[in-house]
Design a protein around this motif. Structure first.
Motif, PDB file in Angstrom:
ATOM      1  N   MET A  97      42.332  49.594  24.991  1.00  0.00           N
ATOM      2  CA  MET A  97      42.870  48.300  25.416  1.00  0.00           C
ATOM      3  C   MET A  97      44.362  48.347  25.737  1.00  0.00           C
ATOM      4  SD  MET A  97      40.500  46.021  25.586  1.00  0.00           S
ATOM      5  CE  MET A  97      41.352  44.449  25.535  1.00  0.00           C
ATOM      6  N   LEU A  98      45.062  49.370  25.267  1.00  0.00           N
ATOM      7  CA  LEU A  98      46.497  49.435  25.512  1.00  0.00           C
ATOM      8  C   LEU A  98      46.785  49.539  27.001  1.00  0.00           C
ATOM      9  CD1 LEU A  98      47.901  51.675  22.660  1.00  0.00           C
ATOM     10  CD2 LEU A  98      48.125  49.216  22.954  1.00  0.00           C
ATOM     11  N   ASN A  99      47.854  48.887  27.396  1.00  0.00           N
ATOM     12  CA  ASN A  99      48.315  48.871  28.775  1.00  0.00           C
ATOM     13  C   ASN A  99      47.377  48.134  29.727  1.00  0.00           C
ATOM     14  OD1 ASN A  99      50.638  50.366  28.041  1.00  0.00           O
ATOM     15  ND2 ASN A  99      49.419  52.233  28.111  1.00  0.00           N
ATOM     16  N   LEU A 100      46.439  47.366  29.178  1.00  0.00           N
ATOM     17  CA  LEU A 100      45.579  46.524  30.003  1.00  0.00           C
ATOM     18  C   LEU A 100      46.324  45.230  30.318  1.00  0.00           C
ATOM     19  CD1 LEU A 100      42.765  45.769  31.212  1.00  0.00           C
ATOM     20  CD2 LEU A 100      42.262  44.750  29.003  1.00  0.00           C
ATOM     21  N   GLN A 158      45.568  41.690  32.537  1.00  0.00           N
ATOM     22  CA  GLN A 158      44.563  40.961  33.304  1.00  0.00           C
ATOM     23  C   GLN A 158      44.864  39.480  33.179  1.00  0.00           C
ATOM     24  OE1 GLN A 158      41.909  39.099  31.406  1.00  0.00           O
ATOM     25  NE2 GLN A 158      41.358  38.199  33.352  1.00  0.00           N
ATOM     26  N   GLU A 159      44.730  38.745  34.282  1.00  0.00           N
ATOM     27  CA  GLU A 159      44.918  37.291  34.232  1.00  0.00           C
ATOM     28  C   GLU A 159      44.056  36.629  35.289  1.00  0.00           C
ATOM     29  OE1 GLU A 159      48.297  33.803  34.037  1.00  0.00           O
ATOM     30  OE2 GLU A 159      48.946  35.859  34.376  1.00  0.00           O
ATOM     31  N   SER A 160      43.522  35.470  34.913  1.00  0.00           N
ATOM     32  CA  SER A 160      42.752  34.632  35.838  1.00  0.00           C
ATOM     33  C   SER A 160      43.114  33.183  35.555  1.00  0.00           C
ATOM     34  CB  SER A 160      41.248  34.856  35.643  1.00  0.00           C
ATOM     35  OG  SER A 160      40.830  34.329  34.385  1.00  0.00           O
ATOM     36  N   ASP A 161      42.460  32.253  36.225  1.00  0.00           N
ATOM     37  CA  ASP A 161      42.692  30.834  35.967  1.00  0.00           C
ATOM     38  C   ASP A 161      42.318  30.460  34.535  1.00  0.00           C
ATOM     39  OD1 ASP A 161      43.563  30.327  38.553  1.00  0.00           O
ATOM     40  OD2 ASP A 161      41.562  29.779  39.270  1.00  0.00           O
ATOM     41  N   GLU A 162      41.336  31.171  33.967  1.00  0.00           N
ATOM     42  CA  GLU A 162      40.793  30.810  32.652  1.00  0.00           C
ATOM     43  C   GLU A 162      41.405  31.550  31.473  1.00  0.00           C
ATOM     44  OE1 GLU A 162      38.421  31.899  35.126  1.00  0.00           O
ATOM     45  OE2 GLU A 162      38.232  29.846  35.840  1.00  0.00           O
ATOM     46  N   GLU A 163      41.876  32.798  31.686  1.00  0.00           N
ATOM     47  CA  GLU A 163      42.276  33.618  30.548  1.00  0.00           C
ATOM     48  C   GLU A 163      43.279  34.681  30.967  1.00  0.00           C
ATOM     49  OE1 GLU A 163      38.662  35.487  29.209  1.00  0.00           O
ATOM     50  OE2 GLU A 163      38.495  36.657  31.024  1.00  0.00           O
ATOM     51  N   TYR A 164      43.855  35.330  29.960  1.00  0.00           N
ATOM     52  CA  TYR A 164      44.703  36.495  30.222  1.00  0.00           C
ATOM     53  C   TYR A 164      44.600  37.473  29.063  1.00  0.00           C
ATOM     54  CZ  TYR A 164      48.261  34.866  26.899  1.00  0.00           C
ATOM     55  OH  TYR A 164      48.914  34.472  25.769  1.00  0.00           O
ATOM     56  N   THR A 165      44.893  38.734  29.361  1.00  0.00           N
ATOM     57  CA  THR A 165      45.005  39.793  28.367  1.00  0.00           C
ATOM     58  C   THR A 165      46.238  40.603  28.743  1.00  0.00           C
ATOM     59  OG1 THR A 165      42.605  39.924  28.135  1.00  0.00           O
ATOM     60  CG2 THR A 165      43.879  41.800  27.317  1.00  0.00           C
ATOM     61  N   LYS A 166      47.081  40.900  27.759  1.00  0.00           N
ATOM     62  CA  LYS A 166      48.268  41.699  28.049  1.00  0.00           C
ATOM     63  C   LYS A 166      48.679  42.497  26.829  1.00  0.00           C
ATOM     64  CE  LYS A 166      51.633  38.039  27.056  1.00  0.00           C
ATOM     65  NZ  LYS A 166      52.726  37.232  27.605  1.00  0.00           N
ATOM     66  N   THR A 167      49.400  43.592  27.083  1.00  0.00           N
ATOM     67  CA  THR A 167      49.958  44.431  26.028  1.00  0.00           C
ATOM     68  C   THR A 167      51.239  43.766  25.526  1.00  0.00           C
ATOM     69  OG1 THR A 167      49.029  46.393  27.076  1.00  0.00           O
ATOM     70  CG2 THR A 167      50.799  46.741  25.490  1.00  0.00           C
TER      71      THR A 167
END
Length: 151
Positions: free
Chosen positions: A84-87, A89-98
């Motif tokens: 999961m590191l350095n992932l 991702q973003e959309s209208d509904e959610e995001y994931t970040k380091t």
């Protein structure tokens, strides 16, 4: 990448904690809420401790602590943390970040509409910690991570 591969090798050589030792990692109170449930288990040589907390009528938090010692735990480290590191991702509904959590590299994920967030980070040279909150933003979860005695 070499450091993380070395960490995986080093973790594989450590002795996993007993269930009783894992249980001691789960606090009675988190974010001002009393623990409502706990569970400790070991599967395929990887230990995990879980605590559930009711903060109020609409807010709850789950704490998961994986002991990444031993071959099974090193596998958890590799699959659930390094992957999961350095992932980003973003959309209208959610995001994931380091992100950085208590001086450790980790990641956060949030559902924008509900403010349901989770954070995960590696600490203490052997523990993968994950906090999941219902209607709890990432800043509050990061603050709660600072309350933990997992070192």
């Amino acid at each position: 990448a070499q450091n993380m591969e070395k960490m995986k090798e080093d973790l594989g050589k450590l002795t996993p904690l007993s269930l009783e030792e894992l249980k001691k990692l789960i606090p009675e109170v988190l974010m001002g809420g009393k623990r409502t449930r706990y569970d400790v288990s070991s599967s395929a040589g990887a230990g995990m401790a879980t605590g559930e907390y009711e903060i109020n009528d609409s807010i709850s938090v789950s704490l998961h602590i994986y002991d990444c010692a031993g071959p099974g735990g090193a596998g958890i480290y590799s699959m659930q943390y390094l992957g999961m590191l350095n992932l980003q991702q973003e959309s209208d509904e959610e995001y994931t970040k380091t992100v950085e959590i208590n001086g450790n590299k980790g990641f956060e994920h949030c559902e924008k509409a509900t403010n349901d967030c989770s954070i995960s980070f590696f600490t203490g040279g052997r523990f993968l910690v994950s906090l999941e909150g219902n209607h709890v933003g990432a800043p509050a979860l990061k603050q709660a991570a600072g309350e933990l005695k997992v070192k």
